[in-house]
Design a protein around this motif. Structure first.
Motif, PDB file in Angstrom:
ATOM      1  N   ILE A  47      52.569 -28.156 -26.682  1.00 31.44           N
ATOM      2  CA  ILE A  47      52.022 -27.471 -27.937  1.00 31.44           C
ATOM      3  C   ILE A  47      51.331 -28.504 -28.931  1.00 31.44           C
ATOM      4  CG2 ILE A  47      53.355 -25.341 -27.666  1.00 31.44           C
ATOM      5  CD1 ILE A  47      55.444 -26.428 -29.767  1.00 31.44           C
ATOM      6  N   THR A  48      50.278 -27.993 -29.701  1.00 36.45           N
ATOM      7  CA  THR A  48      49.724 -28.891 -30.582  1.00 36.45           C
ATOM      8  C   THR A  48      50.756 -28.662 -31.804  1.00 36.45           C
ATOM      9  OG1 THR A  48      48.242 -27.181 -31.393  1.00 36.45           O
ATOM     10  CG2 THR A  48      47.428 -28.374 -29.529  1.00 36.45           C
ATOM     11  N   LEU A  49      50.492 -30.143 -32.417  1.00 38.84           N
ATOM     12  CA  LEU A  49      51.124 -30.191 -33.961  1.00 38.84           C
ATOM     13  C   LEU A  49      49.668 -30.298 -34.879  1.00 38.84           C
ATOM     14  CD1 LEU A  49      53.929 -32.812 -33.093  1.00 38.84           C
ATOM     15  CD2 LEU A  49      54.052 -30.167 -33.195  1.00 38.84           C
ATOM     16  N   ASN A  50      50.185 -29.777 -36.065  1.00 37.31           N
ATOM     17  CA  ASN A  50      49.015 -29.879 -37.020  1.00 37.31           C
ATOM     18  C   ASN A  50      49.016 -31.294 -37.717  1.00 37.31           C
ATOM     19  OD1 ASN A  50      47.485 -29.540 -39.530  1.00 37.31           O
ATOM     20  ND2 ASN A  50      48.739 -27.587 -39.981  1.00 37.31           N
ATOM     21  N   SER A  51      48.044 -32.041 -37.347  1.00 37.39           N
ATOM     22  CA  SER A  51      47.855 -33.385 -37.780  1.00 37.39           C
ATOM     23  C   SER A  51      47.470 -33.464 -39.294  1.00 37.39           C
ATOM     24  CB  SER A  51      46.668 -33.880 -37.056  1.00 37.39           C
ATOM     25  OG  SER A  51      45.398 -33.217 -37.077  1.00 37.39           O
ATOM     26  N   ILE A  52      46.980 -32.348 -39.849  1.00 36.20           N
ATOM     27  CA  ILE A  52      47.051 -32.568 -41.227  1.00 36.20           C
ATOM     28  C   ILE A  52      48.053 -32.109 -42.350  1.00 36.20           C
ATOM     29  CG2 ILE A  52      44.375 -32.599 -41.169  1.00 36.20           C
ATOM     30  CD1 ILE A  52      44.520 -29.801 -42.306  1.00 36.20           C
ATOM     31  N   ALA A  53      49.338 -32.090 -41.589  1.00 32.97           N
ATOM     32  CA  ALA A  53      50.624 -31.492 -42.516  1.00 32.97           C
ATOM     33  C   ALA A  53      51.564 -32.315 -41.860  1.00 32.97           C
ATOM     34  CB  ALA A  53      50.869 -30.036 -42.176  1.00 32.97           C
ATOM     35  N   THR A  54      52.739 -32.288 -42.561  1.00 34.60           N
ATOM     36  CA  THR A  54      53.880 -32.891 -42.078  1.00 34.60           C
ATOM     37  C   THR A  54      55.017 -32.224 -41.249  1.00 34.60           C
ATOM     38  OG1 THR A  54      54.981 -32.768 -44.104  1.00 34.60           O
ATOM     39  CG2 THR A  54      53.666 -34.596 -43.654  1.00 34.60           C
ATOM     40  N   GLU A  55      54.614 -30.907 -41.031  1.00 31.60           N
ATOM     41  CA  GLU A  55      55.508 -30.034 -40.088  1.00 31.60           C
ATOM     42  C   GLU A  55      54.765 -28.758 -39.613  1.00 31.60           C
ATOM     43  OE1 GLU A  55      59.567 -28.728 -42.116  1.00 31.60           O
ATOM     44  OE2 GLU A  55      58.099 -26.922 -42.507  1.00 31.60           O
ATOM     45  N   THR A  56      55.195 -28.570 -38.347  1.00 30.44           N
ATOM     46  CA  THR A  56      54.647 -27.338 -37.675  1.00 30.44           C
ATOM     47  C   THR A  56      55.768 -26.440 -37.461  1.00 30.44           C
ATOM     48  OG1 THR A  56      52.867 -28.730 -36.852  1.00 30.44           O
ATOM     49  CG2 THR A  56      53.409 -26.759 -35.795  1.00 30.44           C
ATOM     50  N   VAL A  57      55.722 -25.238 -37.427  1.00 19.59           N
ATOM     51  CA  VAL A  57      56.689 -24.203 -37.223  1.00 19.59           C
ATOM     52  C   VAL A  57      56.253 -23.560 -35.857  1.00 19.59           C
ATOM     53  CG1 VAL A  57      58.203 -22.218 -37.861  1.00 19.59           C
ATOM     54  CG2 VAL A  57      57.934 -24.328 -39.349  1.00 19.59           C
ATOM     55  N   TYR A  58      56.951 -23.242 -34.824  1.00 26.83           N
ATOM     56  CA  TYR A  58      56.600 -22.352 -33.998  1.00 26.83           C
ATOM     57  C   TYR A  58      57.703 -21.347 -33.761  1.00 26.83           C
ATOM     58  CZ  TYR A  58      52.483 -24.978 -31.989  1.00 26.83           C
ATOM     59  OH  TYR A  58      51.183 -25.341 -32.034  1.00 26.83           O
ATOM     60  N   ASN A  59      57.151 -20.291 -32.864  1.00 26.39           N
ATOM     61  CA  ASN A  59      58.016 -19.148 -32.557  1.00 26.39           C
ATOM     62  C   ASN A  59      58.105 -18.888 -31.066  1.00 26.39           C
ATOM     63  OD1 ASN A  59      58.919 -18.072 -35.205  1.00 26.39           O
ATOM     64  ND2 ASN A  59      56.858 -17.709 -35.302  1.00 26.39           N
ATOM     65  N   LEU A  60      59.162 -18.994 -30.514  1.00 23.15           N
ATOM     66  CA  LEU A  60      59.369 -18.943 -28.964  1.00 23.15           C
ATOM     67  C   LEU A  60      60.182 -17.503 -28.638  1.00 23.15           C
ATOM     68  CD1 LEU A  60      59.277 -22.051 -29.594  1.00 23.15           C
ATOM     69  CD2 LEU A  60      59.950 -22.385 -27.267  1.00 23.15           C
ATOM     70  N   SER A  61      59.532 -16.721 -28.185  1.00 28.27           N
ATOM     71  CA  SER A  61      60.229 -15.501 -27.670  1.00 28.27           C
ATOM     72  C   SER A  61      60.586 -15.467 -26.258  1.00 28.27           C
ATOM     73  CB  SER A  61      59.337 -14.510 -28.092  1.00 28.27           C
ATOM     74  OG  SER A  61      59.847 -13.124 -27.721  1.00 28.27           O
ATOM     75  N   LYS A  62      61.878 -15.016 -26.040  1.00 29.53           N
ATOM     76  CA  LYS A  62      62.327 -14.698 -24.713  1.00 29.53           C
ATOM     77  C   LYS A  62      62.762 -13.372 -24.486  1.00 29.53           C
ATOM     78  CE  LYS A  62      65.943 -16.170 -21.551  1.00 29.53           C
ATOM     79  NZ  LYS A  62      67.030 -17.240 -21.232  1.00 29.53           N
ATOM     80  N   GLY A  63      61.997 -12.541 -23.916  1.00 36.50           N
ATOM     81  CA  GLY A  63      62.306 -11.111 -24.000  1.00 36.50           C
ATOM     82  C   GLY A  63      61.902 -10.654 -25.575  1.00 36.50           C
TER      83      GLY A  63
END
Length: 149
Positions: free
Chosen positions: A72-88
């Motif tokens: 997954i890509t990270l935001n190169s102009i920020a210092t934090e990236t948040v992702y949601n991973l859904s299983k079912g």
């Protein structure tokens, strides 16, 4: 006089040519590689059934299939990236904090970004545990985070 005119014409022709500049180094900004493992047998990769992945605040889904690893890509102009991973129907949120560092590669390739001081956090809903293998993301040849479920 003809030699002078011919010389001037040749000068204009050759001065109009540009040096070919091709990027041959493949200087991509690396993605964060997550590898999923069985929580009971921590050396055995285990696919996540019906995995959905999307960035927080975005409505586009990056993955919608069963996989044992993702990049997954990270935001190169920020210092934090948040992702949601859904299983079912269960959603796990992961937060990746880092310091982006731009690196000049060449005129034809431009810049790439490496990520330093990487910290991975999870709210551990369907993810039982995780192990970060590095605090620097400068390539995507191996998994950076092992996720156990």
């Amino acid at each position: 006089m003809k030699k002078i005119c011919f010389s001037i014409i040749l000068l204009f022709i050759f001065s109009a040519c540009e040096k070919d500049d091709f990027c041959t180094q493949n200087p991509i900004t690396p993605k964060l590689v997550l590898r999923f493992y069985d929580v009971t047998n921590r050396t055995e990769p285990k696919a996540v059934e019906s995995l959905y992945v999307w960035a927080a605040g975005k409505d586009s889904i990056l993955v919608n299939q069963s996989l044992d690893s993702i990049a997954i890509t990270l935001n190169s102009i920020a210092t934090e990236t948040v992702y949601n991973l859904s299983k079912g129907s269960v959603v796990n949120q992961i937060t990746i904090s880092y310091t982006p560092t731009q690196i000049y590669v060449s005129r034809s390739c431009g810049f790439k970004v490496n990520f330093n001081d990487v910290i991975f956090n999870s709210n551990n809903t369907w993810i039982s545990d995780f192990n970060t293998t590095t605090t620097i993301i400068d390539n995507q040849n191996a998994a950076h985070v092992q996720i156990f479920h």
